[in-house]
Scaffold this motif. Structure first.
Motif, PDB file in Angstrom:
ATOM      1  N   MET B   1       0.849  -1.204   0.000  1.00  0.00           N
ATOM      2  CA  MET B   1       0.000   0.000   0.000  1.00  0.00           C
ATOM      3  C   MET B   1       0.879   1.247   0.000  1.00  0.00           C
ATOM      4  SD  MET B   1      -2.356   1.374   3.048  1.00  0.00           S
ATOM      5  CE  MET B   1      -2.699   3.107   2.991  1.00  0.00           C
ATOM      6  N   SER B   2       0.466   2.255  -0.757  1.00  0.00           N
ATOM      7  CA  SER B   2       1.316   3.440  -0.773  1.00  0.00           C
ATOM      8  C   SER B   2       0.970   4.352   0.400  1.00  0.00           C
ATOM      9  CB  SER B   2       1.170   4.185  -2.096  1.00  0.00           C
ATOM     10  OG  SER B   2      -0.172   4.384  -2.404  1.00  0.00           O
ATOM     11  N   ALA B   3       2.012   4.743   1.123  1.00  0.00           N
ATOM     12  CA  ALA B   3       1.822   5.597   2.293  1.00  0.00           C
ATOM     13  C   ALA B   3       1.582   7.033   1.852  1.00  0.00           C
ATOM     14  CB  ALA B   3       3.048   5.513   3.185  1.00  0.00           C
ATOM     15  N   ILE B   4       2.322   7.446   0.840  1.00  0.00           N
ATOM     16  CA  ILE B   4       2.175   8.808   0.322  1.00  0.00           C
ATOM     17  C   ILE B   4       1.792   8.697  -1.148  1.00  0.00           C
ATOM     18  CG2 ILE B   4       3.366  10.979  -0.188  1.00  0.00           C
ATOM     19  CD1 ILE B   4       5.330  10.300   2.054  1.00  0.00           C
ATOM     20  N   SER B   5       0.767   9.431  -1.526  1.00  0.00           N
ATOM     21  CA  SER B   5       0.401   9.352  -2.931  1.00  0.00           C
ATOM     22  C   SER B   5      -0.010  10.722  -3.453  1.00  0.00           C
ATOM     23  CB  SER B   5      -0.719   8.309  -3.075  1.00  0.00           C
ATOM     24  OG  SER B   5      -1.674   8.735  -3.989  1.00  0.00           O
ATOM     25  N   ILE B   6       0.505  11.050  -4.610  1.00  0.00           N
ATOM     26  CA  ILE B   6       0.186  12.325  -5.252  1.00  0.00           C
ATOM     27  C   ILE B   6      -0.367  12.002  -6.640  1.00  0.00           C
ATOM     28  CG2 ILE B   6       1.159  14.473  -6.159  1.00  0.00           C
ATOM     29  CD1 ILE B   6       3.273  14.334  -4.025  1.00  0.00           C
ATOM     30  N   GLU B   7      -1.535  12.523  -6.907  1.00  0.00           N
ATOM     31  CA  GLU B   7      -2.157  12.231  -8.203  1.00  0.00           C
ATOM     32  C   GLU B   7      -2.478  13.512  -8.953  1.00  0.00           C
ATOM     33  OE1 GLU B   7      -5.627   9.694  -7.569  1.00  0.00           O
ATOM     34  OE2 GLU B   7      -4.467   8.786  -5.953  1.00  0.00           O
ATOM     35  N   ASN B   8      -1.867  13.675 -10.076  1.00  0.00           N
ATOM     36  CA  ASN B   8      -2.165  14.779 -10.990  1.00  0.00           C
ATOM     37  C   ASN B   8      -2.217  16.147 -10.314  1.00  0.00           C
ATOM     38  OD1 ASN B   8      -4.177  12.243 -11.795  1.00  0.00           O
ATOM     39  ND2 ASN B   8      -2.832  12.973 -13.427  1.00  0.00           N
ATOM     40  N   LEU B   9      -1.260  16.366  -9.459  1.00  0.00           N
ATOM     41  CA  LEU B   9      -1.227  17.630  -8.723  1.00  0.00           C
ATOM     42  C   LEU B   9      -0.832  18.792  -9.633  1.00  0.00           C
ATOM     43  CD1 LEU B   9      -1.338  19.032  -5.910  1.00  0.00           C
ATOM     44  CD2 LEU B   9       1.111  18.605  -5.766  1.00  0.00           C
ATOM     45  N   VAL B  10      -1.632  19.855  -9.570  1.00  0.00           N
ATOM     46  CA  VAL B  10      -1.332  21.044 -10.369  1.00  0.00           C
ATOM     47  C   VAL B  10      -1.378  22.282  -9.486  1.00  0.00           C
ATOM     48  CG1 VAL B  10      -2.074  22.519 -12.276  1.00  0.00           C
ATOM     49  CG2 VAL B  10      -2.334  20.049 -12.464  1.00  0.00           C
ATOM     50  N   ARG B  11      -0.374  23.107  -9.592  1.00  0.00           N
ATOM     51  CA  ARG B  11      -0.449  24.463  -9.039  1.00  0.00           C
ATOM     52  C   ARG B  11       0.391  25.359  -9.916  1.00  0.00           C
ATOM     53  NH1 ARG B  11      -1.647  28.023  -4.404  1.00  0.00           N
ATOM     54  NH2 ARG B  11      -3.031  26.339  -3.866  1.00  0.00           N
ATOM     55  N   ASP B  12      -0.277  26.273 -10.584  1.00  0.00           N
ATOM     56  CA  ASP B  12       0.392  27.118 -11.556  1.00  0.00           C
ATOM     57  C   ASP B  12       0.609  28.501 -10.960  1.00  0.00           C
ATOM     58  OD1 ASP B  12       1.317  28.440 -13.726  1.00  0.00           O
ATOM     59  OD2 ASP B  12      -0.254  27.789 -15.100  1.00  0.00           O
ATOM     60  N   TYR B  13       1.864  28.889 -10.807  1.00  0.00           N
ATOM     61  CA  TYR B  13       2.169  30.226 -10.289  1.00  0.00           C
ATOM     62  C   TYR B  13       2.381  31.225 -11.422  1.00  0.00           C
ATOM     63  CZ  TYR B  13       2.910  28.361  -5.574  1.00  0.00           C
ATOM     64  OH  TYR B  13       2.750  27.791  -4.349  1.00  0.00           O
ATOM     65  N   GLY B  14       2.217  30.761 -12.643  1.00  0.00           N
ATOM     66  CA  GLY B  14       2.489  31.635 -13.781  1.00  0.00           C
ATOM     67  C   GLY B  14       3.974  31.647 -14.103  1.00  0.00           C
ATOM     68  N   ILE B  46       5.885  19.461  -1.648  1.00  0.00           N
ATOM     69  CA  ILE B  46       5.909  19.078  -0.234  1.00  0.00           C
ATOM     70  C   ILE B  46       4.899  19.893   0.569  1.00  0.00           C
ATOM     71  CG2 ILE B  46       7.357  19.220   1.842  1.00  0.00           C
ATOM     72  CD1 ILE B  46       9.648  18.125   0.110  1.00  0.00           C
ATOM     73  N   ARG B  47       4.745  21.176   0.224  1.00  0.00           N
ATOM     74  CA  ARG B  47       3.759  22.010   0.935  1.00  0.00           C
ATOM     75  C   ARG B  47       2.345  21.471   0.747  1.00  0.00           C
ATOM     76  NH1 ARG B  47       6.412  27.676  -0.878  1.00  0.00           N
ATOM     77  NH2 ARG B  47       7.805  27.967   0.887  1.00  0.00           N
ATOM     78  N   HIS B  48       2.095  20.866  -0.396  1.00  0.00           N
ATOM     79  CA  HIS B  48       0.781  20.244  -0.595  1.00  0.00           C
ATOM     80  C   HIS B  48       0.627  19.021   0.301  1.00  0.00           C
ATOM     81  CE1 HIS B  48       0.602  22.712  -4.302  1.00  0.00           C
ATOM     82  NE2 HIS B  48      -0.697  22.644  -4.095  1.00  0.00           N
ATOM     83  N   LEU B  49       1.712  18.247   0.395  1.00  0.00           N
ATOM     84  CA  LEU B  49       1.656  17.055   1.246  1.00  0.00           C
ATOM     85  C   LEU B  49       1.444  17.426   2.709  1.00  0.00           C
ATOM     86  CD1 LEU B  49       4.505  14.814  -0.204  1.00  0.00           C
ATOM     87  CD2 LEU B  49       2.048  14.367  -0.277  1.00  0.00           C
ATOM     88  N   THR B  61      -2.635  12.320  -0.861  1.00  0.00           N
ATOM     89  CA  THR B  61      -3.082  11.590   0.319  1.00  0.00           C
ATOM     90  C   THR B  61      -1.890  10.985   1.047  1.00  0.00           C
ATOM     91  OG1 THR B  61      -3.431   9.599  -1.006  1.00  0.00           O
ATOM     92  CG2 THR B  61      -5.367  10.962  -0.604  1.00  0.00           C
ATOM     93  N   ILE B  62      -2.032  10.899   2.352  1.00  0.00           N
ATOM     94  CA  ILE B  62      -1.053  10.198   3.175  1.00  0.00           C
ATOM     95  C   ILE B  62      -1.824   9.188   3.995  1.00  0.00           C
ATOM     96  CG2 ILE B  62       0.501  10.425   5.151  1.00  0.00           C
ATOM     97  CD1 ILE B  62       1.569  12.978   3.919  1.00  0.00           C
ATOM     98  N   ASP B  63      -1.470   7.928   3.841  1.00  0.00           N
ATOM     99  CA  ASP B  63      -2.197   6.845   4.509  1.00  0.00           C
ATOM    100  C   ASP B  63      -3.689   6.903   4.218  1.00  0.00           C
ATOM    101  OD1 ASP B  63      -0.357   5.225   5.570  1.00  0.00           O
ATOM    102  OD2 ASP B  63      -0.296   6.182   7.535  1.00  0.00           O
ATOM    103  N   GLY B  64      -4.024   7.274   3.013  1.00  0.00           N
ATOM    104  CA  GLY B  64      -5.430   7.319   2.620  1.00  0.00           C
ATOM    105  C   GLY B  64      -6.167   8.565   3.072  1.00  0.00           C
ATOM    106  N   LEU B  65      -5.507   9.411   3.890  1.00  0.00           N
ATOM    107  CA  LEU B  65      -6.164  10.640   4.350  1.00  0.00           C
ATOM    108  C   LEU B  65      -5.796  11.792   3.425  1.00  0.00           C
ATOM    109  CD1 LEU B  65      -5.396  10.325   8.146  1.00  0.00           C
ATOM    110  CD2 LEU B  65      -7.694  10.388   7.160  1.00  0.00           C
ATOM    111  N   ASP B  66      -6.783  12.617   3.115  1.00  0.00           N
ATOM    112  CA  ASP B  66      -6.519  13.762   2.264  1.00  0.00           C
ATOM    113  C   ASP B  66      -5.606  14.751   3.002  1.00  0.00           C
ATOM    114  OD1 ASP B  66      -7.654  15.236  -0.329  1.00  0.00           O
ATOM    115  OD2 ASP B  66      -7.365  16.703   1.268  1.00  0.00           O
ATOM    116  N   CYS B  67      -4.557  15.189   2.305  1.00  0.00           N
ATOM    117  CA  CYS B  67      -3.557  16.032   2.965  1.00  0.00           C
ATOM    118  C   CYS B  67      -4.087  17.412   3.334  1.00  0.00           C
ATOM    119  CB  CYS B  67      -2.325  16.194   2.085  1.00  0.00           C
ATOM    120  SG  CYS B  67      -1.374  14.694   1.958  1.00  0.00           S
TER     121      CYS B  67
END
Lengths: 266, 277
Positions: B1-14, B46-49, B61-67
């Motif tokens: 099971m993945s402890a840390i998971s990031i899916e299609n994360l987007v943040r555009d600062y320009g 990392i700030r998103h995590l 998500t970390i351990d299935g919980l939304d960060c």
């Protein structure tokens, strides 16, 4: 719920300011009350007659009938407005915005403590300071009045008046707190947190001068703190104070909600 | 099971800054190296995590919980070393660590003393007067003292001298043995390849490679075998260049720098844009 560890830290951070402002308030209250003397009042009244605009600007009016009236003229126009206000501005900014600006907010949010718990704790620390200042002022006023002029001061009226003063300062604190939660930059947090109350105070000074400038009173929340009518228990004045209180509640809740949802670039 | 998971994360600062459609995961008990040049988007990810930033789109998500929505629950099991250390300047190191222990509601049973000893840190002085390395050590102690299951370390060795860097690497290795999940960012390949099982490389806000450290290492090391005139010369050569001698032949290997690895993946554009993270 609040975090006791954080609350303790913040109250420790407020102590220095509280002691300094407490001392200044003690000094002013003692001096002003000791000045209460029908003879001296005549002199002051003559000053007020000579330069009514200047005296009125700082809330000093003529014909102060009794000790409390005298106090409202000489204490509640400046000293008891400015010092708690400066406390709110300094601490309000330091409680949230400064941490975010400097990045030390990391230590607070990188822990199993909810954001609204953090904001609520900081709010409690700010309100505690305001409460302490207003409460302390009331005690000092009572002691000075009783020792100098026994029986002259109606304690109930004073408590009513300071209840109004407390609501006014909670409202000012709310502006500072909201501004601190809203901005991630100390620069803007101070600009709004200090700028709005200071600007409102200047409008209040203008309004006091009278004439056309009196219309300025419609643009400042200080008008809602209607000293003379609070003392006589006029219901419109009490309602105005309650408006300040309700406004304060809204400002604090808004601040907490904003902080809860805010992106922290730390 | 993945402890840390990031899916299609987007943040555009320009201006091409930010992170764009990043996806990767870290398995339970795995050490993951998060590699990229300055300004590539490591800290933003990392700030998103950490639940500091809300994803514009995508999910962490970390351990299935939304960060973001479950951040306080996530934080209970998390240890974090920030990329930019900034503590309460008005406190001494001792006061700060005591505050954190109280704030996190830790009892006296924590790893503070052990960690202070390990990093030879005397935290009595004011944080304001501490050197970068000392502050970094305070950050390490604060991140590890509650014995978290998941460690998110943003350039954790910056400011440490080589000896302390090694001690830190040892600490991370021990934690990994104890089954902790580790995400460690760095801009140095050598650092992460020593500790991490898998490595993800980020560049200009996009993941360019996620692979086993071993595979990356093999792909990006070159070895040469040279023959020298005598065995004595070969021995000296092997000693000087860290090679493996076989009679008069010596095999030496070189590692590519991160920049060269990037070049390898993309060619050109050697100098990555530097800027605020």
């Amino acid at each position: 719920m609040i975090s006791m560890a954080l609350y303790k830290r913040e109250m420790k951070g407020s102590i220095k300011l509280l002691v300094i402002f407490g001392a200044v308030i003690t000094m002013y209250v003692a001096i002003i009350i000791s000045l209460y003397d029908p003879e001296v009042m005549k002199t002051l009244d003559s000053f007020a007659k000579m330069m009514p605009e200047l005296m009125a600007a700082v809330g000093m009016k003529t014909n102060t009938a009794n000790l409390l009236g005298f106090m409202t003229s000489y204490l509640y126009g400046f000293i008891l407005l400015i010092f708690p206000m400066v406390f709110s501005i300094l601490r309000g900014n330091a409680l949230i915005a400064k941490y975010v600006d400097k990045g030390s907010m990391v230590s607070l949010v990188a822990a199993p403590v909810k954001r609204h718990t953090i904001a609520l704790t900081q709010m409690t620390a700010l309100i505690s300071g305001i409460l302490l200042l207003v409460f302390y002022s009331t005690i000092v006023e009572l002691i000075c009045a009783e020792s100098g002029f026994p029986g002259e001061l109606d304690a109930t009226e004073l408590v009513m008046l300071n209840g109004g003063l407390l609501c006014l300062h909670l409202f000012i604190g709310g502006i500072c707190f909201l501004s601190s939660c809203l901005f991630s930059d100390t620069k803007y947090s101070v600009a709004f947190g200090a700028g709005i109350p200071a600007f409102m105070y200047v409008l209040q000074m203008l309004a006091n001068v009278g004439g056309n400038a009196e219309n300025a009173k419609y643009f400042t929340f200080f008008t809602l703190f209607d000293l003379d009518n609070i003392i006589v228990g006029k219901s419109s004045a009490i309602a105005a104070v309650l408006v300040l209180f309700a406004g304060a509640v809204v400002l604090y809740i808004l601040g907490i909600v904003l902080f809860e949802r805010k992106d922290l670039h730390i | 099971m993945s402890a840390i998971s990031i899916e299609n994360l987007v943040r555009d600062y320009g201006n091409g800054k930010g992170v764009f459609d990043i996806s990767f995961h870290v398995n339970q008990g795995e050490a993951f190296g998060f590699l990229g040049p300055n300004g590539a988007g490591k800290t933003t990810t990392i700030r998103h995590l950490m639940g500091f930033l809300k994803p514009r789109s995508g999910k962490c998500t970390i351990d299935g919980l939304d960060c973001w929505s479950g951040r306080d629950k996530v934080q209970a099991r998390l240890g974090y070393i920030p990329g930019e250390i900034s503590f309460f300047d008005d406190m001494s190191g001792t006061e700060f660590l005591k505050f954190i222990a109280e704030y996190r509601k830790l009892g006296t049973q924590n790893r503070k003393e052990e960690l202070l000893e390990r990093f030879e840190l005397d935290p009595k002085s004011k944080i304001k007067k501490m050197s970068k390395g000392m502050k970094q050590k305070i950050g390490i102690v604060a991140a590890f003292m509650h014995d978290p299951d998941i460690l998110i370390l943003d350039e954790p060795t910056s400011g440490l001298d080589p000896l302390m860097q090694n001690r830190f690497i040892d600490l991370v290795a021990e934690e990994k043995e104890h089954g902790k999940t580790i995400l460690m960012s760095s801009h140095m390949f050598e650092e992460v390849e020593r500790t991490c099982d898998r490595i993800g490389i980020i560049r200009n806000g996009r993941m360019v490679a996620v692979d086993y450290a071993k595979a990356l290492r093999e792909r990006h090391t070159r070895s040469y075998t040279v023959t020298l005139e005598s065995e004595a010369a070969a021995e000296a050569f092997a000693a000087d260049f860290n090679g493996i001698r076989n009679e008069s032949q010596v095999t030496v290997t070189t590692k590519q720098s991160l920049e060269e690895i990037f070049m390898n993946y993309y060619g050109g554009d050697k100098h990555d844009q530097h800027g605020a993270v």
